[in-house]
Design a protein around this motif. Structure first.
Motif, mmCIF file in Angstrom:
data_model
loop_
_atom_site.group_PDB
_atom_site.id
_atom_site.type_symbol
_atom_site.label_atom_id
_atom_site.label_comp_id
_atom_site.label_asym_id
_atom_site.label_seq_id
_atom_site.Cartn_x
_atom_site.Cartn_y
_atom_site.Cartn_z
ATOM 1 N N GLY A 1 41.529 34.392 55.078
ATOM 2 C CA GLY A 1 41.124 35.832 54.906
ATOM 3 C C GLY A 1 42.384 36.543 54.306
ATOM 4 N N SER A 2 42.462 38.086 53.860
ATOM 5 C CA SER A 2 43.621 38.472 53.459
ATOM 6 C C SER A 2 44.170 39.315 54.373
ATOM 7 N N THR A 3 43.832 39.572 55.641
ATOM 8 C CA THR A 3 44.507 40.189 56.546
ATOM 9 C C THR A 3 44.671 39.246 57.694
ATOM 10 N N THR B 1 45.423 31.418 57.989
ATOM 11 C CA THR B 1 46.235 31.050 56.610
ATOM 12 C C THR B 1 45.688 32.087 55.697
ATOM 13 N N HIS B 2 46.596 32.471 54.587
ATOM 14 C CA HIS B 2 46.170 33.323 53.555
ATOM 15 C C HIS B 2 46.723 32.543 52.087
ATOM 16 N N PRO B 3 45.877 31.871 51.516
ATOM 17 C CA PRO B 3 46.141 31.198 50.171
ATOM 18 C C PRO B 3 46.243 32.205 49.320
ATOM 19 N N ILE B 4 47.305 32.657 48.430
ATOM 20 C CA ILE B 4 47.398 33.704 47.514
ATOM 21 C C ILE B 4 47.149 33.187 46.382
ATOM 22 N N ALA B 5 45.666 33.028 46.285
ATOM 23 C CA ALA B 5 44.916 32.598 45.172
ATOM 24 C C ALA B 5 43.615 33.300 45.048
ATOM 25 N N GLY B 6 43.128 33.293 43.730
ATOM 26 C CA GLY B 6 41.759 34.255 43.467
ATOM 27 C C GLY B 6 41.711 34.652 42.136
ATOM 28 N N THR B 7 40.413 35.032 41.727
ATOM 29 C CA THR B 7 40.388 35.797 40.673
ATOM 30 C C THR B 7 39.515 37.025 40.941
ATOM 31 N N GLU B 8 39.167 37.791 39.991
ATOM 32 C CA GLU B 8 38.240 39.042 40.329
ATOM 33 C C GLU B 8 36.686 38.789 40.461
ATOM 34 N N PHE B 9 36.392 37.430 40.337
ATOM 35 C CA PHE B 9 35.132 37.330 40.588
ATOM 36 C C PHE B 9 34.665 36.591 41.697
ATOM 37 N N VAL C 1 51.647 44.198 47.737
ATOM 38 C CA VAL C 1 51.537 43.287 46.499
ATOM 39 C C VAL C 1 50.250 42.804 46.175
ATOM 40 N N SER C 2 49.340 43.153 47.090
ATOM 41 C CA SER C 2 47.850 42.856 46.700
ATOM 42 C C SER C 2 46.891 43.806 47.124
ATOM 43 N N HIS C 3 47.072 44.523 48.094
ATOM 44 C CA HIS C 3 45.804 45.578 48.357
ATOM 45 C C HIS C 3 46.145 46.805 47.696
ATOM 46 N N SER D 1 47.610 46.893 44.749
ATOM 47 C CA SER D 1 47.280 46.756 43.254
ATOM 48 C C SER D 1 45.807 46.804 43.169
ATOM 49 N N HIS D 2 45.092 46.329 43.932
ATOM 50 C CA HIS D 2 43.556 46.499 43.761
ATOM 51 C C HIS D 2 43.259 47.841 43.801
ATOM 52 N N ILE D 3 43.821 48.825 44.732
ATOM 53 C CA ILE D 3 43.400 50.268 44.618
ATOM 54 C C ILE D 3 43.706 50.998 43.178
ATOM 55 N N VAL E 1 43.420 46.663 34.576
ATOM 56 C CA VAL E 1 42.018 47.176 35.235
ATOM 57 C C VAL E 1 41.256 45.715 35.511
ATOM 58 N N ARG E 2 41.866 44.512 35.262
ATOM 59 C CA ARG E 2 40.798 43.367 35.720
ATOM 60 C C ARG E 2 40.602 43.369 37.312
ATOM 61 N N LEU E 3 41.567 43.731 38.042
ATOM 62 C CA LEU E 3 41.068 43.629 39.576
ATOM 63 C C LEU E 3 39.983 44.802 40.020
ATOM 64 N N ALA E 4 39.640 45.701 39.016
ATOM 65 C CA ALA E 4 38.600 46.616 39.484
ATOM 66 C C ALA E 4 37.216 45.972 39.404
ATOM 67 N N ALA F 1 32.279 44.456 48.502
ATOM 68 C CA ALA F 1 31.785 44.036 49.927
ATOM 69 C C ALA F 1 33.243 43.242 50.308
ATOM 70 N N MET F 2 33.913 42.565 49.644
ATOM 71 C CA MET F 2 34.842 41.816 50.182
ATOM 72 C C MET F 2 36.017 42.770 50.475
ATOM 73 N N TRP F 3 36.252 43.819 49.667
ATOM 74 C CA TRP F 3 37.706 44.613 49.700
ATOM 75 C C TRP F 3 37.558 45.790 50.548
ATOM 76 N N THR F 4 36.218 46.210 50.779
ATOM 77 C CA THR F 4 36.218 47.406 51.700
ATOM 78 C C THR F 4 36.550 46.906 53.368
HETATM 79 O O1 LIG Z 1 44.356 37.478 41.185
HETATM 80 C C1 LIG Z 1 43.422 37.872 41.634
HETATM 81 O O2 LIG Z 1 42.547 38.529 40.963
HETATM 82 C C2 LIG Z 1 43.292 38.367 43.038
HETATM 83 O O3 LIG Z 1 42.617 39.043 43.461
HETATM 84 C C3 LIG Z 1 43.703 37.484 43.890
HETATM 85 C C4 LIG Z 1 44.547 37.780 45.280
HETATM 86 C C5 LIG Z 1 45.690 39.192 44.883
HETATM 87 O O4 LIG Z 1 45.692 40.058 45.042
HETATM 88 O O5 LIG Z 1 46.955 38.259 44.586
HETATM 89 C C6 LIG Z 1 43.785 38.783 45.942
HETATM 90 C C7 LIG Z 1 43.261 38.354 47.312
HETATM 91 C C8 LIG Z 1 43.580 37.365 48.245
HETATM 92 O O6 LIG Z 1 43.746 37.626 49.375
HETATM 93 C C9 LIG Z 1 44.836 36.526 47.420
HETATM 94 C C10 LIG Z 1 45.100 36.830 46.003
#
Ligand SMILES: O=C(O)C(=O)C[C@]1(C(=O)O)C=C[C@@H](O)C=C1
Length: 279
Positions: free
Chosen positions: A92-94, A114-122, A180-182, A184-186, A217-220, A225-228
């Motif tokens: 998880g991210s926290t 653990t927190h793998p810093i990997a993902g996409t917007e999907f 660096v992550s949260h 950016s999403h907001i 705007v990709r992260l929007a 459900a995941m981010w709240t």
């Molecule tokens: O690149 C993205 O699309 C992500 O959302 C990946 C991202 C990030 O913020 O970097 C998002 C949440 C995860 O906890 C780790 C990685």
């Protein structure tokens, strides 16, 4: 080799694909509260069969890849029933809330945060991709609280995935990840909102959107459900980062209002340092 993946979204599904690729004689069992996701995961070949939280906590790995609020509820119950040689890894991210919830659990040494810093917007099983974790950072918290044998097992998995390991205290992780992550999403969500609202009056605005808008705007497109629950769990740190961000936006606005283009130039020039930081 038996692994149980709880939560068959982007991260759980991608982990399932990579474990199948990296180990021999693998059995992957999937658990998810969403029956459609389970069926999709089987037809996509992510998992071999459906499982349950009573009978399938006895393999080599249990990967907990559910939204962070669900993880807080499930982890103590999983540890209650975990087999002696099985390690539970959360992704998880926290990190502070999850470490706290099992702080005094008698089976704490079966768990690694653990927190793998990997993902996409999907999201969802369909979003799972092979090699998602290749060359990505994985932040491990309180590893000394995981039994030595299980640390080794987890580190072997991360070596096979070719991840770069960093060790951090949960509190420090949550503080830095807020920026660096949260944040950016907001920032992306609210940029999207601002432009969508304008579009109501000016129908052509999206025709003018180039790749600059698209990348910002990709992260929007990410899952509410995941981010709240992430924002809820890391509220204190995020509010602080938002205050600093809003102050920077206000400063920029006041420079513009007062025609201080030298200050604007310098703000951007200083921030260009990001080119060296993110090479
Ligand atoms: O690149 C993205 O699309 C992500 O959302 C990946 C991202 C990030 O913020 O970097 C998002 C949440 C995860 O906890 C780790 C990685």
């Amino acid at each position: 080799m038996k692994a149980t993946i709880i939560g068959l979204g982007l991260i759980g599904g991608s982990m399932a694909l990579d474990i199948q690729r990296l180990y021999e004689n693998v059995l992957i069992i999937g658990i998810d509260s969403n029956e459609d996701h389970l069926n999709e995961a089987i037809s996509l070949g992510l998992i071999h069969r459906k499982g349950n939280l009573k009978d399938d906590l006895d393999g080599d790995f249990v990967i907990l890849a559910v939204p962070v609020d669900v993880a807080l509820l499930l982890l103590p119950k999983i540890l209650d029933n975990i087999a002696e040689n099985t390690i539970v890894i959360d992704v998880g991210s926290t990190k502070k809330p999850i470490c706290e919830v099992v702080e005094n659990h008698p089976k704490r040494s079966n768990f690694l945060a653990t927190h793998p810093i990997a993902g996409t917007e999907f999201s969802g099983p369909n979003a799972a991709i092979e090699n998602l974790f290749e060359d990505k950072v994985n932040i491990l918290c309180e590893i000394e609280r995981t039994s030595y044998k299980k640390q080794e097992k987890a580190l072997e998995l991360f070596r096979k995935l070719n991840m770069r390991i960093r060790y951090m205290e949960p509190k420090s992780h949550d503080k830095h990840i807020a920026y660096v992550s949260h944040l950016s999403h907001i920032s992306s969500f609210m940029l999207g909102k601002t432009v969508i609202e304008k579009e109501k009056d000016e129908k052509d605005i999206f025709d003018m959107a180039g790749s600059g808008f698209e990348s910002t705007v990709r992260l929007a497109k990410s899952s509410p459900a995941m981010w709240t629950p992430i924002f809820r769990q890391n509220k204190k740190q995020i509010v602080k980062s938002l205050e600093e961000y809003i102050a920077n936006l206000s400063t920029f606005k006041s420079f513009l209002e007062s025609d201080d283009y030298e200050a604007i130039f310098n703000e951007m020039k200083n921030t260009n340092r990001i080119k060296e930081i993110l090479k």
